[in-house]
Design an enzyme around this catalytic site. Structure first.
Site, PDB file in Angstrom:
ATOM      1  N   GLU A   1       0.848  -1.195   0.000  1.00  0.00           N
ATOM      2  CA  GLU A   1       0.000   0.000   0.000  1.00  0.00           C
ATOM      3  C   GLU A   1       0.882   1.242   0.000  1.00  0.00           C
ATOM      4  O   GLU A   1       1.819   1.318   0.794  1.00  0.00           O
ATOM      5  CB  GLU A   1      -0.928   0.002   1.221  1.00  0.00           C
TER       6      GLU A   1
ATOM      7  N   HIS B   1      -7.981   1.085   1.077  1.00  0.00           N
ATOM      8  CA  HIS B   1      -7.846   1.107   2.534  1.00  0.00           C
ATOM      9  C   HIS B   1      -8.572   2.321   3.127  1.00  0.00           C
ATOM     10  O   HIS B   1      -7.975   3.134   3.850  1.00  0.00           O
ATOM     11  CB  HIS B   1      -6.382   1.119   2.943  1.00  0.00           C
TER      12      HIS B   1
END
Length: 347
Positions: free
Chosen positions: A286, A305
């Site tokens: 990420e 996310h």
């Protein structure tokens, strides 16, 4: 306005001014602390502020925490180890505006006996709601229809041959009876789904006790599997290749928790084969690289996310911060305090 520490709070000196230091990333400050909430916080003490990224050096940290009694943190704040704690000798309470504390507190911190609370409960409704949205989308095949239409496929091809499912009567398997897991369960049951839970820490007498089952059984018999367990050493890789293989063809898999709980390679293979569909808010890397393998699959629903990052959850967290600091200063029991043992079972 002048603020002073109350009498009868042994850790404070009567008549001394209360100093609260707010260290939240600039892009998140207004989300957590809109003006009404900030004014409520200011009513409790003299506020100083810093961006956590500006506190990397000991000199900057010492200057910012000089005389501070109450520290409000979020992401990016320096780890509270012995060296940092020595630079904040007046610190009496740490209030974390976000959820996970593993990176923030250290053995040295626990040794001080300082109380610490966090506002993670504020995110539970938001995470559960996205998980429910994922569940409904997968059951109704919305992700597949959307991908097909955007890709220019024919109307008939986009409609597909497999019928969608409704959540009423669907079998939902929940891995982890966490705060978010429990809220998700409430939502699913309210819509008529049958829910079962895997969580070895659910005790007799818990309202969920009658819904518990073994992990393999849950995976093999659920239409939707939703992960709500925390990321701990115990849960690392808990859903591995064998567990993914135990899922029936057509299972829908939802993860708004942490990627470490799942063997992401095995999951990718199962989704890429078309055997199961998935909805994911968390990933091994990420931000997700623009050429990442997950981006090319038509039967996976992806979000960056953001499960807990709603405007509502941030505002709830800010209000929790203020209320918890108020309790601390009044010498009242904290509602969201954590111990070292608590943290060992949390993500």
């Amino acid at each position: 306005m002048s603020h002073h520490l109350g009498v009868g709070q042994g850790q404070y000196r009567p008549g001394s001014p209360i100093r609260i230091h707010l260290s939240v990333p600039a892009k998140e400050k207004e989300a957590f602390f809109p003006l009404p909430t900030l004014h409520s916080l200011a009513a409790l003490g003299e506020i100083t502020e810093s961006d956590p990224a500006a506190l990397r050096t000991e000199e900057a940290f010492r200057e910012a925490l000089d005389g501070v009694h109450v520290l409000v943190t979020a992401w990016g704040f320096p780890r509270l180890d012995a060296a940092r704690l020595a630079l904040a000798p007046d610190l009496r309470f740490v209030m974390h505006a976000a959820s996970s504390l593993h990176w923030l507190v250290s053995d040295d911190f626990w040794a001080t006996g300082l109380p610490v609370s966090q506002a993670g409960v504020a995110m539970a409704p938001a995470v559960a709601e996205l998980s429910l949205g994922f569940t409904l989308s997968l059951l109704r095949r919305t992700h597949r229809h959307d991908h097909a239409l955007h890709a220019g496929q024919s109307w008939e091809t986009a409609a597909g041959s497999e019928r969608a499912r409704e959540i009423g009567g669907a079998r939902i398997g929940v891995v982890g009876a966490s705060r978010t897991g429990r809220r998700y369960i409430e939502m699913c049951r309210a819509l008529g789904a049958g829910v079962r839970v895997y969580d070895p820490y659910v005790k007799a007498g818990d309202p969920l006790a009658e819904l518990t089952t073994g992990l393999t059984d849950l995976l093999a018999t659920s239409d939707v599997v939703a992960v709500h367990a925390p990321a701990t050493p115990e849960t690392h890789g808990m859903i591995g290749a064998d567990e993914i293989a135990a899922m029936r063809d057509g299972t829908r898999f939802v993860n708004t928790s942490r990627p470490s709980i799942v063997d992401m390679d095995a999951l990718f293979d199962a989704v890429a084969s078309g055997r199961i569909d998935a909805a994911l808010d968390v990933f091994d890397s990420e931000p997700l690289p623009v050429d990442d393998r997950w981006r090319g699959l038509p039967n996976v629903l992806l979000t960056p996310h953001v499960a807990g990052a709603t405007a509502d959850s941030r505002q709830r967290a800010g209000r929790i911060v203020v209320a918890e600091i108020r309790r601390h200063l009044a010498g009242e029991p904290l509602q969201h305090a954590l111990t070292r043992d608590d943290l060992a079972r949390m993500g």
